[in-house]
Design a protein around this motif. Structure first.
Motif, PDB file in Angstrom:
ATOM      1  N   GLY A   1       3.019  14.812  -9.675  1.00  6.61           N
ATOM      2  CA  GLY A   1       4.018  14.527 -10.220  1.00  6.61           C
ATOM      3  C   GLY A   1       4.349  14.615 -11.653  1.00  6.61           C
ATOM      4  N   MET A   2       4.597  13.534 -12.514  1.00  5.91           N
ATOM      5  CA  MET A   2       4.953  13.294 -13.673  1.00  5.91           C
ATOM      6  C   MET A   2       4.123  14.206 -14.665  1.00  5.91           C
ATOM      7  N   VAL A   3       2.839  13.735 -14.674  1.00  5.77           N
ATOM      8  CA  VAL A   3       1.612  14.510 -15.290  1.00  5.77           C
ATOM      9  C   VAL A   3       1.571  16.041 -15.065  1.00  5.77           C
ATOM     10  N   GLY A   4       1.759  16.547 -13.953  1.00  5.71           N
ATOM     11  CA  GLY A   4       1.993  17.891 -13.631  1.00  5.71           C
ATOM     12  C   GLY A   4       3.119  18.642 -14.319  1.00  5.71           C
ATOM     13  N   GLY A   5       4.240  17.779 -14.098  1.00  8.97           N
ATOM     14  CA  GLY A   5       5.428  18.417 -14.901  1.00  8.97           C
ATOM     15  C   GLY A   5       5.216  18.274 -16.323  1.00  8.97           C
ATOM     16  N   GLN A   6       4.683  17.372 -16.883  1.00 11.48           N
ATOM     17  CA  GLN A   6       4.441  17.488 -18.544  1.00 11.48           C
ATOM     18  C   GLN A   6       3.436  18.745 -18.663  1.00 11.48           C
TER      19      GLN A   6
ATOM     20  N   ALA B   1      11.413  18.406 -11.591  1.00 11.88           N
ATOM     21  CA  ALA B   1      11.357  17.671 -10.304  1.00 11.88           C
ATOM     22  C   ALA B   1      10.222  16.880 -10.554  1.00 11.88           C
ATOM     23  N   ARG B   2       9.190  17.463 -11.149  1.00  8.83           N
ATOM     24  CA  ARG B   2       7.928  16.447 -11.411  1.00  8.83           C
ATOM     25  C   ARG B   2       7.915  15.656 -12.361  1.00  8.83           C
ATOM     26  N   LYS B   3       8.356  16.360 -13.578  1.00  9.31           N
ATOM     27  CA  LYS B   3       8.491  15.427 -14.934  1.00  9.31           C
ATOM     28  C   LYS B   3       9.280  14.356 -15.056  1.00  9.31           C
ATOM     29  N   THR B   4      10.475  14.489 -14.515  1.00  5.95           N
ATOM     30  CA  THR B   4      11.539  13.393 -14.685  1.00  5.95           C
ATOM     31  C   THR B   4      11.747  12.900 -13.201  1.00  5.95           C
ATOM     32  N   GLY B   5      11.939  13.778 -12.365  1.00  7.10           N
ATOM     33  CA  GLY B   5      12.554  13.313 -10.965  1.00  7.10           C
ATOM     34  C   GLY B   5      11.335  12.785 -10.166  1.00  7.10           C
ATOM     35  N   ALA B   6      10.250  13.047 -10.327  1.00  6.13           N
ATOM     36  CA  ALA B   6       9.378  12.201  -9.338  1.00  6.13           C
ATOM     37  C   ALA B   6       9.346  10.728  -9.462  1.00  6.13           C
ATOM     38  N   LEU B   7       9.346  10.243 -10.694  1.00  7.15           N
ATOM     39  CA  LEU B   7       9.116   8.797 -10.956  1.00  7.15           C
ATOM     40  C   LEU B   7      10.529   8.035 -10.469  1.00  7.15           C
ATOM     41  N   ILE B   8      11.803   8.812 -10.817  1.00 10.63           N
ATOM     42  CA  ILE B   8      13.097   8.375 -10.354  1.00 10.63           C
ATOM     43  C   ILE B   8      12.999   8.324  -8.903  1.00 10.63           C
ATOM     44  N   ARG B   9      12.627   9.159  -8.371  1.00 11.16           N
ATOM     45  CA  ARG B   9      12.615   9.198  -6.838  1.00 11.16           C
ATOM     46  C   ARG B   9      11.712   8.048  -6.331  1.00 11.16           C
ATOM     47  N   ALA B  10      10.698   7.864  -6.769  1.00  6.38           N
ATOM     48  CA  ALA B  10       9.786   7.047  -6.259  1.00  6.38           C
ATOM     49  C   ALA B  10      10.015   5.640  -6.649  1.00  6.38           C
TER      50      ALA B  10
ATOM     51  N   ILE C   1       0.903  -1.242   0.191  1.00  4.67           N
ATOM     52  CA  ILE C   1      -0.117   0.134  -0.189  1.00  4.67           C
ATOM     53  C   ILE C   1       0.971   1.067  -0.061  1.00  4.67           C
ATOM     54  N   ARG C   2       1.901   1.187   0.676  1.00  2.00           N
ATOM     55  CA  ARG C   2       2.795   2.331   0.745  1.00  2.00           C
ATOM     56  C   ARG C   2       3.575   2.485  -0.488  1.00  2.00           C
ATOM     57  N   ALA C   3       4.017   1.352  -1.164  1.00  2.00           N
ATOM     58  CA  ALA C   3       4.707   1.493  -2.250  1.00  2.00           C
ATOM     59  C   ALA C   3       3.620   2.000  -3.591  1.00  2.00           C
ATOM     60  N   ILE C   4       2.451   1.687  -3.448  1.00  2.00           N
ATOM     61  CA  ILE C   4       1.349   1.965  -4.276  1.00  2.00           C
ATOM     62  C   ILE C   4       0.919   3.529  -4.068  1.00  2.00           C
ATOM     63  N   HIS C   5       1.165   4.123  -2.906  1.00  2.00           N
ATOM     64  CA  HIS C   5       0.729   5.338  -2.753  1.00  2.00           C
ATOM     65  C   HIS C   5       1.866   6.333  -3.370  1.00  2.00           C
ATOM     66  N   THR C   6       3.294   5.754  -3.099  1.00  2.00           N
ATOM     67  CA  THR C   6       4.459   6.480  -3.563  1.00  2.00           C
ATOM     68  C   THR C   6       4.529   6.496  -5.041  1.00  2.00           C
ATOM     69  N   ILE C   7       4.298   5.607  -5.853  1.00  2.00           N
ATOM     70  CA  ILE C   7       4.426   5.497  -7.100  1.00  2.00           C
ATOM     71  C   ILE C   7       3.299   6.350  -7.864  1.00  2.00           C
ATOM     72  N   ALA C   8       1.991   6.022  -7.290  1.00  2.00           N
ATOM     73  CA  ALA C   8       0.943   7.012  -7.942  1.00  2.00           C
ATOM     74  C   ALA C   8       1.112   8.261  -7.595  1.00  2.00           C
ATOM     75  N   SER C   9       1.615   8.738  -6.541  1.00  2.00           N
ATOM     76  CA  SER C   9       1.501  10.209  -6.248  1.00  2.00           C
ATOM     77  C   SER C   9       2.897  10.832  -7.154  1.00  2.00           C
ATOM     78  N   ALA C  10       3.858  10.041  -7.545  1.00  2.00           N
ATOM     79  CA  ALA C  10       4.726  10.319  -8.553  1.00  2.00           C
ATOM     80  C   ALA C  10       4.358  10.482  -9.973  1.00  2.00           C
ATOM     81  N   ALA C  11       3.481   9.599 -10.586  1.00  2.00           N
ATOM     82  CA  ALA C  11       3.068   9.464 -11.810  1.00  2.00           C
ATOM     83  C   ALA C  11       1.739  10.045 -11.929  1.00  2.00           C
TER      84      ALA C  11
END
Length: 302
Positions: A159-164, A186-195, A145-155
């Motif tokens: 995160g990524m959608v907002g950066g795009q 940080a949103r478009k590229t960095g968020a998913l790398i971080r997550a 659940i924690r991993a899902i939340h982390t990845i969903a927030s980044a994607a």
């Protein structure tokens, strides 16, 4: 094992797992399955899933490292599914409008715009089906659940959608200041790398301190990666990059070199590398493969 051997072994592990985890027709209609597999099978660096596995390995006790990697493998594959979806959609005419990705014609060039959109949608959705179902051990539910939340927030839009979205608005604009440029990337590229790194640390059973250190590491590494990518768009060759070189300048997109200049951009990337390594040292992870990966990211410009 040298880093190149490590990356090769982990890439093969991810590729095998992707083939195993992605359902086959008739679960998916053949036409959308073929479009999804076309972009997945194009390869790429697999940086994000390798980061997931390296983080899981880093936070685990040596005797439990192999098990930690096994537990993180579904999350690693999910991250790669999301990353590949983002590339398919980024290349669409309504977005970055590119015809080359990972050394091959882009998905919409081969399958048409409509099917490319659906292939991306399918990969994104399947990523969360995978995250929720694997590993099947019910005792791992809190980690999942924690991993899902982390990845969903980044994607998502944070995160990524907002950066795009910021990137689309910034094309041809001179109003994006340095802080806004950093926020966009940080949103478009960095968020998913971080997550990707954080999800690995979570699934690997890291302590709160280790997970926090990996999060800080991922934050700096994501920015370093984007700065290096911007530099390579100026200096690189399409045959090496696997995508069209010089496209950012032609589209009048704000980048680190266009904002700071090449040499200052190199210094910024080096500073982010220094900060990433400091984060690892704070948790005793400086001798892990995460450090080697950070070194590799910086050396791409040398």
């Amino acid at each position: 094992m040298q880093l190149t051997e490590y990356i090769g072994a982990r890439r093969a592990q991810v590729d095998e797992a992707l083939a195993r985890f992605l359902p086959l027709p008739p679960v998916f209609p053949r036409v959308v399955f073929d479009a999804m597999r076309y972009s997945i099978d194009a390869g790429g660096k697999r940086l994000r899933p390798i980061l997931t596995l390296a983080a899981a390995e880093a936070v685990a006790e040596p005797s439990a490292a192999a098990r930690a990697v096994e537990l993180a493998l579904p999350a690693a594959c999910a991250v790669e599914l999301i990353h590949t979806y983002s590339l398919i959609h980024d290349d669409l005419p309504a977005m970055d409008d590119d015809s080359l990705r990972r050394g091959r014609p882009t998905n919409h060039v081969v399958y048409g715009e409509g099917m490319a959109i659906l292939a991306g949608d399918g990969l994104l959705t399947e990523a969360f089906a995978l995250l929720s179902s694997e590993p099947a051990d019910p005792d791992l539910a809190p980690r999942k659940i924690r991993a899902i939340h982390t990845i969903a927030s980044a994607a998502g839009a944070a995160g990524m959608v907002g950066g795009q979205a910021i990137d689309l608005l910034a094309v041809g604009s001179s109003t994006l200041d340095k802080q806004s440029l950093q926020d966009m990337h940080a949103r478009k590229t960095g968020a998913l790398i971080r997550a990707a790194a954080v999800a690995g640390a979570i699934m690997g059973g890291g302590t709160p301190g280790a997970i926090a250190a990996v999060d800080e590491y991922g934050r700096h590494l994501g920015l370093a990666f984007q700065i290096v990518d911007d530099i390579l768009d100026v200096e690189g060759d399409a045959r090496d990059l696997g995508k069209t070189a010089g496209k950012d300048a032609k589209a009048n997109k704000p980048t680190y070199p266009s904002t700071y200049g090449l040499e200052a951009s190199r210094r910024l990337a080096a500073d982010r590398h220094t900060d990433a390594m400091a984060a690892l040292r704070s948790a005793g992870l400086a001798e892990s493969r995460l450090a080697d990966i950070a070194d590799w990211v910086i050396k791409r410009t040398n």
